[in-house]
Enzyme design. Structure first.
Site, short mmCIF file in Angstrom:
data_model
loop_
_atom_site.label_atom_id
_atom_site.label_comp_id
_atom_site.label_asym_id
_atom_site.label_seq_id
_atom_site.Cartn_x
_atom_site.Cartn_y
_atom_site.Cartn_z
CB SER A 136 -0.88 0.05 1.29
OG SER A 136 -1.46 1.28 1.35
CE1 TYR A 148 -4.72 -1.54 5.62
CE2 TYR A 148 -3.90 0.54 4.82
CZ TYR A 148 -4.38 -0.73 4.41
OH TYR A 148 -4.54 -0.98 3.35
#
Length: 224
Positions: A136, A148
């Site tokens: 990501s 996250y």
């Protein structure tokens, strides 16, 4: 052995489903792994006999291993595995975060990747195959208190280490690192952001690069 056999986790929707569609259009046989058996069956109905539904839980090593072994038998081997399954959090940051939510996410985003790679390695050694991980943009920069994001930093670090390990048998590892993608990951549609098909294009680019070329990372961001 099938010339091109790809196992995908998180395959029932979003990036995983789009990658399955692209792979089959490019001549791959695809094993679809996710918890949602009904969604997997619907996707197989759409994609035809080049796809097989393999319901299971990415947080359970034995579940992943059994599904991957079944796919290897079905396809007479595995050329590539895409560890795509991932999840987010209900609250951002550390102070507002929920430890139970963190644990759930880490089981998917960290342990799920490890279990997938561990199950894949015997098959990929045999085929001198390719491992892909969904990273990501959040794993390439610092975001205030983001747990996250930290889980995706793990994916990026581990993917680099795995690439070095896989060189020993002629294998390759690629991190696919998108920015915001318009998927069911978000409650509200994001039509101006990346689409799952954009990420699938990147996956197929890495998979179909000449064997002499290790595409270690593809980082893609929305234009806007």
């Amino acid at each position: 052995m099938s010339e091109k056999a790809l196992f995908i986790t998180g395959a029932s929707s979003g990036i995983g489903a789009a990658t399955a569609r692209q792979a089959i259009a490019n001549g791959w046989t695809v094993g679809l792994f996710a918890r949602s058996e009904d969604k997997l069956n619907a996707l197989v109905d759409e994609l035809g006999d080049k796809a097989i539904a393999l319901p299971g839980d990415v947080t359970d090593f034995e579940s992943v291993k059994a599904a991957m072994d079944k796919f290897a038998d079905h396809a007479s081997g595995i050329n590539a595995v895409y560890a795509n399954a991932g999840t987010g959090l209900s609250a951002a940051g550390t102070d507002a975060g929920d430890p139970d939510d963190w644990e759930r996410m880490i089981k998917v985003n960290v342990l799920g990747v490890l279990w997938t790679v561990k199950a894949a390695m015997p098959h990929l050694k045999e085929s001198k195959g390719h491992m892909l991980l969904t990273g990501s943009a959040a794993g390439r920069r610092h975001i205030a208190g983001s747990v996250y994001g930290a889980s995706k930093w793990f994916v990026h670090g581990y993917g680099g280490n795995l690439s070095e390990e896989m060189k020993s048998f002629g294998g390759r590892c690629t991190i696919i690192a998108p920015g915001m993608v318009d998927t069911p990951f978000f409650e509200e549609p994001k039509p101006d952001k990346l689409q799952p098909e954009d990420v699938a294009d990147a996956v197929l680019h890495a998979l179909e690069a000449n064997a002499r070329c290790a595409v270690n990372e593809i980082f893609l961001m929305p234009t806007q």
